[in-house]
Design a protein around this motif. Structure first.
Motif, mmCIF file in Angstrom:
data_model
loop_
_atom_site.group_PDB
_atom_site.id
_atom_site.type_symbol
_atom_site.label_atom_id
_atom_site.label_comp_id
_atom_site.label_asym_id
_atom_site.label_seq_id
_atom_site.Cartn_x
_atom_site.Cartn_y
_atom_site.Cartn_z
ATOM 1 N N ARG A 82 -20.826 20.965 17.238
ATOM 2 C CA ARG A 82 -19.937 20.566 15.877
ATOM 3 C C ARG A 82 -19.403 22.294 15.026
ATOM 4 N N VAL A 83 -20.257 22.957 15.872
ATOM 5 C CA VAL A 83 -20.179 24.828 15.786
ATOM 6 C C VAL A 83 -20.562 25.316 16.827
ATOM 7 N N ARG A 84 -20.135 26.280 17.185
ATOM 8 C CA ARG A 84 -20.628 26.397 18.694
ATOM 9 C C ARG A 84 -20.794 28.248 17.731
ATOM 10 N N LEU A 123 -33.080 32.514 16.072
ATOM 11 C CA LEU A 123 -31.415 31.408 15.005
ATOM 12 C C LEU A 123 -30.757 31.126 15.634
ATOM 13 N N ASP A 124 -29.975 32.098 16.547
ATOM 14 C CA ASP A 124 -28.993 31.718 17.487
ATOM 15 C C ASP A 124 -29.319 29.868 17.909
ATOM 16 N N ASP A 125 -30.361 29.650 19.288
ATOM 17 C CA ASP A 125 -30.990 28.792 19.476
ATOM 18 C C ASP A 125 -31.063 27.570 17.642
ATOM 19 N N SER A 126 -31.265 27.885 16.864
ATOM 20 C CA SER A 126 -31.292 26.784 16.563
ATOM 21 C C SER A 126 -30.944 26.319 15.546
ATOM 22 N N ASN A 130 -27.701 26.866 16.734
ATOM 23 C CA ASN A 130 -26.864 25.081 18.213
ATOM 24 C C ASN A 130 -27.454 23.810 17.775
ATOM 25 N N VAL A 131 -28.494 23.931 17.617
ATOM 26 C CA VAL A 131 -30.041 22.592 17.658
ATOM 27 C C VAL A 131 -29.022 21.993 16.912
#
Length: 155
Positions: free
Chosen positions: A27-29, A16-19, A21-22
């Motif tokens: 805009r938000v990390r 979910l973190d990777d998803s 970020n993509v």
């Protein structure tokens, strides 16, 4: 009465973190901390929905260039997920209502908003967590922003 399985939270949160970020295109990390292993019993889609709703909420309140920190911990026999943003935080008068169905508040927009937020994400996340014997709490983060904490029984 849904089919339950073992859900490895560490892997789910990493995906979910990777998803996110993509999805947010910088805009938000989103930053994942606390790389511990923790497994809960439930439907993967439902456990994922809890976290997705919290991440979506955090992204919606984060300023451009902001960071959302996701942390996984284990306390006794409980898996704890924290999602912390640096948005405006939760006004004291709304703290008790953030998990109510259809309640939405965006600073400067009043208690209801026409910006596409239905006020269901947090209430759905809370209902799923409670259905699995857990809970979600909300608080203001020291230094600004909000932090949501999910506690689910670990197997």
């Amino acid at each position: 009465q849904e089919a339950k399985e073992n859900v490895p939270l560490d892997r789910l949160l990493a995906e979910l973190d990777d998803s996110f970020n993509v999805r947010e295109h910088g805009r938000v990390r989103f930053r994942l901390e606390g790389r511990v292993t923790a497994t809960v019993r439930g439907a993967t889609d439902r456990v994922s929905q809890i976290v997705e709703n919290l991440l979506d909420n955090a992204a919606g309140f984060s300023p451009d260039g902001g960071e959302v920190v996701v942390r996984l911990e284990r306390l006794d026999s409980t898996a704890v997920i924290r999602v912390a943003d640096r948005g405006p935080g939760i006004p004291a008068q709304h703290m008790a209502r953030v998990f109510e169905r259809f309640f939405t508040y965006r600073p400067g927009e009043g208690a209801s908003s026409a910006d596409g937020h239905s006020g269901l994400g947090l209430s759905i996340a809370a209902a799923i967590a409670e259905g699995y014997g857990g809970r979600i709490t909300a608080a203001n983060r020291e230094g600004g922003g909000a932090v949501f904490e999910v506690r689910l029984p670990e197997i």
